[in-house]
Design a protein around this motif. Structure first.
Motif, short mmCIF file in Angstrom:
data_model
loop_
_atom_site.label_atom_id
_atom_site.label_comp_id
_atom_site.label_asym_id
_atom_site.label_seq_id
_atom_site.Cartn_x
_atom_site.Cartn_y
_atom_site.Cartn_z
N ALA A 119 33.57 -9.11 -54.20
CA ALA A 119 34.41 -8.32 -53.29
C ALA A 119 33.62 -7.09 -52.86
N PHE A 120 33.35 -6.99 -51.59
CA PHE A 120 32.62 -5.84 -51.02
C PHE A 120 31.34 -5.52 -51.81
N PRO A 121 30.53 -6.54 -52.13
CA PRO A 121 29.33 -6.26 -52.94
C PRO A 121 28.31 -5.39 -52.22
N VAL A 122 28.30 -5.42 -50.88
CA VAL A 122 27.33 -4.60 -50.15
C VAL A 122 27.68 -3.11 -50.32
N HIS A 123 28.98 -2.81 -50.33
CA HIS A 123 29.40 -1.42 -50.60
C HIS A 123 28.81 -0.96 -51.95
N SER A 124 28.95 -1.82 -52.95
CA SER A 124 28.46 -1.43 -54.28
C SER A 124 26.95 -1.27 -54.29
N GLN B 248 41.38 -7.82 -54.62
CA GLN B 248 40.05 -8.41 -54.65
C GLN B 248 39.04 -7.42 -55.22
N LEU B 249 39.24 -6.13 -54.96
CA LEU B 249 38.35 -5.13 -55.52
C LEU B 249 38.33 -5.21 -57.04
N ALA B 250 39.48 -5.60 -57.62
CA ALA B 250 39.57 -5.66 -59.07
C ALA B 250 38.72 -6.78 -59.66
N GLY C 145 31.31 9.17 -53.14
CA GLY C 145 32.43 9.13 -54.09
C GLY C 145 33.47 8.08 -53.71
N HIS C 146 33.22 7.32 -52.64
CA HIS C 146 34.21 6.35 -52.17
C HIS C 146 34.23 5.09 -53.02
N ILE C 147 33.05 4.66 -53.46
CA ILE C 147 32.96 3.36 -54.12
C ILE C 147 32.31 3.49 -55.51
N GLY D 177 38.96 10.67 -44.66
CA GLY D 177 37.63 10.07 -44.57
C GLY D 177 37.65 8.57 -44.47
N GLN D 178 38.82 7.98 -44.41
CA GLN D 178 38.88 6.52 -44.52
C GLN D 178 39.79 5.86 -43.49
N THR D 179 39.95 6.51 -42.34
CA THR D 179 40.67 5.86 -41.24
C THR D 179 39.86 6.01 -39.96
N LYS E 245 44.08 -0.21 -39.43
CA LYS E 245 43.81 0.56 -40.65
C LYS E 245 43.75 -0.41 -41.84
N PHE E 246 42.92 -0.08 -42.79
CA PHE E 246 42.73 -0.93 -43.98
C PHE E 246 43.95 -0.76 -44.90
N GLY E 247 44.51 -1.89 -45.33
CA GLY E 247 45.60 -1.86 -46.31
C GLY E 247 46.76 -0.99 -45.85
N GLU E 248 47.14 -0.06 -46.70
CA GLU E 248 48.31 0.79 -46.44
C GLU E 248 47.93 2.16 -45.89
N ARG E 249 46.68 2.32 -45.50
CA ARG E 249 46.28 3.64 -44.99
C ARG E 249 47.10 4.02 -43.76
N ALA E 250 47.23 5.34 -43.55
CA ALA E 250 48.11 5.84 -42.49
C ALA E 250 47.38 6.85 -41.61
N HIS F 132 28.72 3.68 -42.16
CA HIS F 132 29.57 4.21 -41.07
C HIS F 132 30.30 3.05 -40.40
N GLU F 133 31.61 3.09 -40.49
CA GLU F 133 32.43 1.93 -40.10
C GLU F 133 33.22 2.18 -38.82
N ASN F 134 33.64 1.07 -38.20
CA ASN F 134 34.45 1.13 -36.98
C ASN F 134 33.77 1.92 -35.87
N THR G 121 32.72 -2.97 -37.30
CA THR G 121 33.78 -3.55 -38.13
C THR G 121 34.26 -2.51 -39.15
N TRP G 122 35.31 -2.83 -39.87
CA TRP G 122 35.90 -1.86 -40.78
C TRP G 122 35.18 -1.74 -42.12
N ALA G 123 34.23 -2.65 -42.40
CA ALA G 123 33.50 -2.53 -43.66
C ALA G 123 31.99 -2.65 -43.49
N VAL G 124 31.56 -3.10 -42.30
CA VAL G 124 30.15 -3.38 -41.97
C VAL G 124 29.67 -4.65 -42.68
C1 UVW Z 1 37.15 -0.06 -48.85
O1 UVW Z 1 37.56 1.06 -49.03
C2 UVW Z 1 37.25 -1.11 -49.85
O2 UVW Z 1 36.58 -0.44 -47.75
P1 UVW Z 1 36.14 0.48 -46.52
O3 UVW Z 1 35.02 1.36 -46.99
O4 UVW Z 1 35.67 -0.55 -45.57
O5 UVW Z 1 37.28 1.26 -46.00
#
Ligand code: UVW
Length: 359
Positions: free
Chosen positions: A304-309, A49-51, A155-157, A145-147, A109-114, A320-322, A290-293
């Motif tokens: 897809a995640f327009p608020v992040h952008s 969806q990000l794509a 630099g995340h988005i 930085g992402q779990t 965890k989001f997607g395949e994060r560990a 700041h998530e979760n 929530t995991w994305a706010v």
């Molecule tokens: C993405 O990384 C897309 O989302 P989040 O910042 O919620 O982990």
């Protein structure tokens, strides 16, 4: 660049037949996929969806009008001695609340994060000296930085504004390109070490209380909801000042470690309307349970995640998530000092850590 970008937009539009089908799948995947087929499905859907985002980007947002063309600290620049002195006025009873969660492998965890912690040996070393000291060290493997409770850095988005793989047209905060920031050993620019520690006024909007129940995945928090929360909490909109931090409680956090599939499968949150309100207010940071706010899936199926952008990439506003506001809510505390110093890991995209609220 503008004309090439417009041409790119047209090309993307002409592919909309293919994209439409994929978008429908993605929307379904985000909400129902995790429940139906596990988090793997949702993770793949989220990544795809990000794509979709490039077709919907706006014109260049750099240089930053307030912080200047070379700035890498974004809205953390609001942190000044004056801000600290103003913020401490909110401290009335000296109570400290943890507003982050415990980190553990079973957390959603989001997607395949560990998230994998090991202490091999046990003890790791020793005994040393006649006092026979022994010690334990942990080895942690994670997207640091992402779990868990995660603080999104600048630099995340980014936004892909050119063709696939063209890092010169992949733009981040202040227009830094993918080419400029890329690096196998961490981001060369806008890494989290550039972010200043936060000590600022925090305002919590308990939207769950306004609604009388946990919000649903895909349900957007509106500005009207924020105003209703302010009224319920006996607060004024004007109390949210430039450089303050705002937080949104949706109730979704109650699913944390109770129903991770549902938690990951979508979420309620803010959309572009509240993002604009945040930008107009000049806040330094948004946060949520929530995991994305932000609302996922977005009510506009093309986004897809327009608020992040909007917030991170275009305005340098952190996210700041979760988070966990249960202690504050139990005590009826909606205004506090938010304190958080991101771990200054050179080149990292975000930070874990233990944010606190002081009332
Ligand atoms: C993405 O990384 C897309 O989302 P989040 O910042 O919620 O982990």
């Amino acid at each position: 660049m503008d004309s090439r970008y417009l041409q790119e937009k047209e090309e993307l539009k002409s592919q909309s037949g293919i994209n439409e089908e994929r978008r429908n799948f993605l929307t379904a995947g985000l909400v129902g996929g995790a429940v139906a087929a596990g988090a793997l499905v949702a993770g793949a859907a989220q990544a795809q969806q990000l794509a979709q985002a490039p077709a919907l980007t706006d014109k260049p947002w750099w240089p930053h009008p307030k912080w200047g063309k070379d700035d890498m600290a974004g809205a953390s620049n609001w942190m000044t001695p004056a801000k600290v002195l103003d913020s401490v006025k909110l401290i009335k009873d000296g109570k400290v609340y943890r507003i982050g969660r415990v980190y553990e492998s079973a957390m959603p965890k989001f997607g395949e994060r560990a998230f994998t912690l090991r202490i091999p040996g046990g003890p790791t070393g020793g005994p040393f000296g006649k006092n026979m000291l022994v010690y334990n060290d942990e080895y942690l493997s994670t997207e640091i930085g992402q779990t868990g409770t995660q603080f999104d850095g600048l630099g995340h988005i980014g936004i892909q504004m050119g063709k696939d793989g063209d890092k010169n047209e992949m733009r981040y905060y202040n227009g830094f390109t993918g080419q400029e920031i890329g690096g196998a050993y961490g981001l060369a620019k806008i890494g989290i070490e550039n972010c200043k520690p936060f000590f600022t006024r925090g305002h919590l909007f308990d939207v769950e209380a306004v609604k009388g129940k946990m919000m649903e995945a895909g349900e957007e928090i509106t500005v009207a909801d924020l105003r209703a929360a302010l009224q319920k909490q006996n607060m004024q909109e004007a109390e949210v000042k430039e450089g303050d931090a705002v937080f949104f409680n949706t109730g979704w956090g109650k699913l944390w470690m109770k129903n991770n599939d549902k938690f990951n499968g979508g979420e309620p949150g803010i959309g572009l309307e509240v993002a604009k309100w945040c930008i107009d207010k000049g806040v330094c940071l948004t946060g949520g349970d929530t995991w994305a706010v932000e609302v996922v899936p977005n009510p506009n199926k093309d986004l897809a995640f327009p608020v992040h952008s909007e917030l991170i990439t275009k305005h340098g506003i952190y996210n700041h998530e979760n988070m966990d506001f249960s202690g504050l809510i139990a005590d009826g505390k909606y205004q506090f000092v938010y304190i958080f110093s991101p771990a200054p890991i050179k080149g990292a995209t975000g930070s874990n850590g233990g944010p606190i609220a002081v009332t």
